[in-house]
Design an enzyme around this catalytic site. Sequence first.
Site, PDB file in Angstrom:
ATOM      1  N   HIS B  47     -87.641  33.439  -5.659  1.00  0.00           N
ATOM      2  CA  HIS B  47     -86.211  33.718  -5.768  1.00  0.00           C
ATOM      3  C   HIS B  47     -85.942  34.842  -6.778  1.00  0.00           C
ATOM      4  O   HIS B  47     -85.084  35.688  -6.558  1.00  0.00           O
ATOM      5  CB  HIS B  47     -85.497  32.435  -6.194  1.00  0.00           C
ATOM      6  CG  HIS B  47     -84.009  32.510  -6.095  1.00  0.00           C
ATOM      7  ND1 HIS B  47     -83.330  32.166  -4.961  1.00  0.00           N
ATOM      8  CD2 HIS B  47     -83.083  32.893  -6.997  1.00  0.00           C
ATOM      9  CE1 HIS B  47     -82.040  32.330  -5.158  1.00  0.00           C
ATOM     10  NE2 HIS B  47     -81.855  32.771  -6.379  1.00  0.00           N
ATOM     11  N   HIS B  94     -77.633  30.275  -0.489  1.00  0.00           N
ATOM     12  CA  HIS B  94     -77.690  29.028  -1.246  1.00  0.00           C
ATOM     13  C   HIS B  94     -78.066  27.911  -0.279  1.00  0.00           C
ATOM     14  O   HIS B  94     -77.367  26.909  -0.160  1.00  0.00           O
ATOM     15  CB  HIS B  94     -76.367  28.758  -1.964  1.00  0.00           C
ATOM     16  CG  HIS B  94     -76.548  28.623  -3.443  1.00  0.00           C
ATOM     17  ND1 HIS B  94     -75.777  27.837  -4.242  1.00  0.00           N
ATOM     18  CD2 HIS B  94     -77.454  29.193  -4.267  1.00  0.00           C
ATOM     19  CE1 HIS B  94     -76.181  27.933  -5.494  1.00  0.00           C
ATOM     20  NE2 HIS B  94     -77.189  28.755  -5.541  1.00  0.00           N
TER      21      HIS B  94
END
Lengths: 252, 772
Positions: B47, B94
């Site tokens: 990420h 998300h």
Amino acid sequence: MTQVDTETELSTISDQGNASKFSFGVLQFPGSNSDQDCVNAIEVLGHEAHYVWHKEESLGHLDAVLVPGGFSYGDYLRAGAIARFSPVMRALADFAENGGLVLGVCNGFQILCEAGLLPGALILNRSLQFRSEFVHLSTVNSGTPFTKAIPADQLMRVPIAHGEGCYFADGSTLNEMESHGQILWKYATAQGDLEDHANPNGSVHGIAGVCNKAGNVAALMPHPERACQEAIGSADGQWIFRSLIEHLKDAK
Amino acid sequence: MSDPKITPELIRQHNLTDEEYQLILKQLGREPNITELGIFSVMWSEHCSYKNTRSLLKGFPTRSSNVLVPAGEENAGVIDIGDGLAVAFKIESHNHPSAVEPFQGATTGVGGIIRDIFTMGARPICAVNSLRFGKLDSPEVRRLFRGVVAGIGHYGNCFGIPTVAGEVYFDESYEGNPLVNAFSLGVLRHEQIARGAAQGIGNPVFYVGPATGRDGLAGAAFASQDLTEESAEQQRGAVQVGDPFMEKLCMEACLELLATGAVAGIQDMGAAGLTCSTCETAARGGTGIEIELDKVPQRGPGMSPYEIMLSESQERMLIIVHKGREDDVKRIFDKWDLPWAEIGFVTDTGQMVVKHHGEVVADLPAAKLADEAPIYHREAIEPEYLKETRGLDLHSTQDTTDVEGDLHALMAWPTIASKNWVYRQYDYTVRNGTMVHPGSDAAVIRVKPDSLPVLSEDSPNRDVIPPEKYLAMSVDGNGAYVYLDPYEGGKIAVAEAARNLACSGAVPLGTTDNLNFGNPHNPELFWQLKEAVRGLADACTYFEAPVTGGNVSLYNQNPKGAIDPTPTVAMVGLIEDPSHITTQWFKNEGDVILLIGESLDSDDPYQGLGGSAYLKVRHGLKKGLPPRCDLTVEKNIHNALRGWIAQGAIQSAHDCSEGGLAVALGECCISGESARHTPHLIGAEIQLKRAEQDRLDALLFGETQGRIIISVPSVFVGKITGQAEVMDIPVEKIGTVGGKTLSIGVDKHQFDWDLSKLHDAWFNSIDQIMES
């Protein structure tokens, strides 16, 4: 019943270039978010708008005050429940007491009800969901400072955007409001009929906006300030601001 | 407090491999302590570090004459839109948080992307989203869908930003692993671009925003593993809680502070919180940074350095202020009643030094941590499943005998059906800028003077009133196409976004993409990623829409396997003249309907039906090869369309995508709407030609690329067809607007649909599933 011609009609009565500009205050609470739209609408109509910070204890010289939409104080506890305790609200109450014109929109309606300046309350939409869409408004009482410029039978197509917009008042309050002409706008179909399916939130009697007994404080859940230019979908909201301006002119 | 000993078990729990741990030992020349191990684990997660994808992403075009801040340099790219104005935009995922806690997962996704935008000094003026869920017949999928939509709505509605466009697909591959990709766009003047660099040795470092809690501990690391039922339950604490009210105040205060000129650097605390923001700002500034954790506002007593550094509590910012300007921070954040604290200062050591009760608890090289994560070149192998999907013989499926039923079924199919159940929960009118509301091919917003952040008092441009600008946005990404042919699917995602912009009258400015893929350690899944990126890069280059940033989300799996590989492509375009803004629905009776592009790609063995909605809905197949995307043809068509729009010839323009020509025509007839329960239904009479070898279902529902339906007043028809011939663009008159039905004639067959029934099937489909 047409919305299409509104802008041309309205532009002919616009105040652009008129020297006598009125001064509108737009309250700013933490979390207000349609404050800028209120200023934009007033400026489109050729008048002046000023932000008034919630910590202010005085309003200064203003011809009218707008209490804008948004999520004041995050709408925690209850929509509008905390904003009513802001210092500026005491000044607003005095302003209203002295006959000043106050218009609340969306969260502004909730705040004015919480502050006791308007009867009734706004509760969760019956759908339990936020609703954002254009609706049609029918004007019930055209004899007020907020409605006097709206032509008879003129429907207004304006957006709503709220989660707690279901207007409620008990039977006796409603009767009293009706007898004093305090119900200003109701949700209508595109044909102008006051039918249940035109009501986006379950408000009692399809009520979209009301005023106080004295007729100088009014509010509605739909957003007329977001419907003052055809470029963003509708200019019908101008009728409400035109009414305020006409009233201020007459009062001069 | 004694630190736990670093054991192989602890290293594994932090998702670090043995090799990565060895690299840490080499970089430090010693063993890390537990806080440092935690810091490495989040900074070297996919990420934050893109360690598995960095080598692929290099293929993206990132420059053009309009790019002011390119991809990878800051929190979001910035593009010039003329007259001294610029836009900052980005998309971010998300997915994993939303799979666990849909409402909060989605809200914090929106909050995170909005922070990225105002961190650049821009005022966010709209939000867009791209969502994927399993099939709606599952109650769990409905729970996720309901929660995500409510969460996105809540954040944008409360923050006061219009959510103006989006897309939603429903497919079994996303069951248990929904995709929630949130986009935001902001505007600013060139002189207002802010930087996330810790500049100026000795400058104080401020923490602003709400106190740090234990929520969202190591969310970045959570997002970088396979999602399993077990991990989802265990990781509930990794999901943050969003507070849009706090973010609204934080943004207003930050923009006000930026206007004072006191800010030397600004960075949001997103993934990996305080860790990422401190080491990235130091790395960008070529400096070091020292902070004392005792000074960080904390929600409760007894938080360890590990917890404070890795917390992902929301709505927090790190601001480096020019020495001597500390009072500006205090004054403005006190005005907004926001917590602030001076927590440290910029150093010249290159080290990120973290103290707790005066003792050093982490002392790490900032630049190495931020920029020298290991880079992996993963193995890529063409997947086995492609042999089977490519083996589809179209002759084994019968041509349609129920055209009317096909169109009804497709229009009511949730992926194609109206998304009004979704966008009626989003405030899309706030800020008085939305000119084309959700429901057309692309949303259009205007940038007006009050859209911009306030200027500093000494700016020479304070009295310059910039002209209005018009921006179009679209987000697209068909996972089934990418599953069947990642390269072609990647190209199509970009081409469709560009086509949607062209239909609205816009010229592409730039692209932001979100790569949602499976586990990169699986060579077949990595091949999908590699091929899709190649397709995206080729198409972005061709459309001159450079990638200005984006996000990579890997490990999107459920227990049954990986999701359909899904790049979502958000493209932003500029419209010069407001009279060029065009919408998709038919306007006037009597207008002539033209089809731009070939009605059917005769070189495609699947005639446009491979990977189509029709094959899926009517035959239960996700097979074949997706339609081919010829970038040259596409671009010529887009340019021609924009030219005709500029000539004032075009009343409506709508691209053909899922469901093909018949669905697009249906949408042209029924998607206009002026208010609640006030659709504008307008019929059409269509006559289509068919070559002998063309299947009827392929002609009506095939998804041949590069096709746009336009309606024009009859006086323009000759001009358009004449110009099209010169430009070598196929344009065919297929019918006329008018009447109360959609009527399509093919050869001697005639098919008719009642508009109100078609509208009911399309408009109310999702509402009926969700509210029954």
